[in-house]
Design an enzyme around this catalytic site. Sequence first.
Site, PDB file in Angstrom:
ATOM      1  NE  ARG A 100      48.710  30.881  33.030  1.00 45.38           N
ATOM      2  CZ  ARG A 100      48.732  30.002  34.032  1.00 45.38           C
ATOM      3  NH1 ARG A 100      49.610  30.107  35.017  1.00 45.38           N
ATOM      4  NH2 ARG A 100      47.855  29.028  34.080  1.00 45.38           N
ATOM      5  CB  THR A 375      50.703  29.349  42.682  1.00 43.11           C
ATOM      6  OG1 THR A 375      50.368  28.510  41.584  1.00 43.11           O
ATOM      7  CG2 THR A 375      50.735  30.766  42.286  1.00 43.11           C
ATOM      8  CG  ASP A 417      47.483  25.471  34.911  1.00 51.02           C
ATOM      9  OD1 ASP A 417      47.155  24.463  35.543  1.00 51.02           O
ATOM     10  OD2 ASP A 417      47.946  26.490  35.459  1.00 51.02           O
ATOM     11  CB  SER A 446      46.036  31.352  35.580  1.00 52.95           C
ATOM     12  OG  SER A 446      46.445  31.506  36.914  1.00 52.95           O
ATOM     13  N   GLY A 467      47.244  27.918  45.423  1.00 52.11           N
ATOM     14  CA  GLY A 467      46.147  26.982  45.713  1.00 52.11           C
ATOM     15  C   GLY A 467      45.391  26.510  44.490  1.00 52.11           C
ATOM     16  N   GLY A 468      45.939  26.735  43.272  1.00 49.94           N
ATOM     17  CA  GLY A 468      45.251  26.261  42.075  1.00 49.94           C
ATOM     18  C   GLY A 468      43.816  26.759  42.055  1.00 49.94           C
TER      19      GLY A 468
HETATM   20  N1  GLY Z   1      49.128  26.921  37.822  1.00 53.58           N
HETATM   21  C1  GLY Z   1      48.127  27.386  38.689  1.00 53.58           C
HETATM   22  C2  GLY Z   1      47.400  28.566  38.155  1.00 53.58           C
HETATM   23  O1  GLY Z   1      47.867  29.185  37.234  1.00 53.58           O
HETATM   24  O2  GLY Z   1      46.359  28.920  38.648  1.00 53.58           O
END
Ligand code: GLY
Length: 565
Positions: A100, A375, A417, A446, A467-468
């Site tokens: 990440r 994503t 985020d 995330s 899909g966030g």
């Molecule tokens: N940027 C979307 C996630 O990390 O879930």
Amino acid sequence: MLLLTSSKSRFHLILFLCLSANLLFARNPIRAKHGMVVSAEKYATKVGVNILKMGGNAVDAAVAVGFALAVTYPAAGNIGGGGFLVLYDKNKNATTLDFREKAPLKSHSKMFLDSLGNFVPELSQNGWQSSGVPGTVAGLCYALQKYGTMTLAEVIQPAIDLAENGFLLDYHSSKSINTSNKDFNKYEASKKIFTENGKELTEGRLFIQTDLANTLKLIRDNGADDFYNGSIASKIVEESDRHGGIFSLEDFSSYKVIEREPIIGSYKGYKIISMGPPSSGGICLVQALNVLENFNFTKNDWNSSNYLHKIIETCKYVYADRAEHLGDSDFVNVPVDKLISKDYAKEIFNSINENAVPSKEISSNILLKKESEETTHFSVADKFGNAVSLTYTLNSSYGNKIVVDGLGFLLNNEMDDFSSKPGEPNQYGLLGSYANSIEPQKRMLSSMTPTIILQDDKPIMIIGTPGGATIITQVMQTILNVAEFGMDIEDAVFVPRIHHQWLPDEVYYEPFGLSDDVIKNLSQKGHKFGKPRRLGLMEGISIDQSNKLFYGASDPRGTGKAMGF
Ligand code: GLY
């Protein structure tokens, strides 16, 4: 009106209807004997399959796909972002890699607030300060070095070839790039690559990315070290300085991939292996499945109001806990054991009744922020028994739309985020807490949920999606489609899904996803509905361990590809 006078005509009509019905419903997964790759883009999938054919394992193929998508799927494929990899290997070991992005050393909790202390979303989404320190190159190289069998030169070369020789932009790729034409025009380096002198790119054009090819060659020749300690790091920091960014050389030299224990759960005899913090994905997925395991669903319950009510109510509790407790566990105390315990799930189960509980009654003091849905996920399985589930991202589509001049790749806007102001919604509407506030070196929360499902200690399903915040509920329903309702992987990724994330207190559902009857029944229970919208882009594999057959399915909501051999 057509009158069918002869029995012969009637026979032909019946035959026609049968064949049409068969075609309409003949959604068969791709089947293969030796391995499978499913990604959001066809060239990248092919790269992965070729690596498997050359004798590479699932990690070799995944790393090759990861680099290839950075070339052919720049909306989310990347070397300027970050992500998570879940591995289950042939020796029955499960592990996860956290690559990440992290907050730069010069970041601080008030960096996206104005002088009055108000959150300014434009700052966390746009410009150089919206980027976290990218982790993808470190993650892919770490995975290859520790778990792969091929050289970096072998697995990265297909990506270099695609960048150097180009690939044909089809309708979907050109349309996707052109959607951000206005933003690309704001930055000279981005305009050079993603526009034709400022104009939209035409379908059918050969898309060559020479700068990106050269950057990938530097990585091929010098490894991840060039990105974090060498010429690439220096160039990024130089450009960052020129454009008001806060990256330092130390941000890059201190970046580390973190190998973490997976989140392990179970659902009615299936074992779930997924990603832990700083992703909320694994914890929320396991927590939700633990609650749902207490219900007895019948095969005909699928997407009935009874089934959906239980899913929705479960998700309200799960997302309320997510908002309150989840963040980077290296910085905050995340009560993982409690959240994924069967006892805690039973408490939630006992609170669920026949009517909807308003979200504000579940918990009320935290606001949620919305997360980017752009994503990408890919799944790989090999003939040796290894399986890789990998989700990575630039956050928004094409990240912050900034190409690093001379290096040819896009930067993430993952700083969005974080909860920049606990209680204040961000661009996509979820609320966040102090657990996910900005701190130097911290990783932003995330929802990415790369997951592998086992039965009798063997992988039978590899799944994930963009899909966030919706990622978790989409993965959950796809697992239930297989584990509870016995669908094959193609049907499981295809059928309509819903989403509820506690706040806003509304059910998201897909176009043609719910009948009026179901909506009416759920409304009578107190549920509210948003506008219909597409949810998720699953890239899934199932493995029939008794016959050693691989089945792949790329979500028809997108333009990805499943391919095996
Ligand atoms: N940027 C979307 C996630 O990390 O879930």
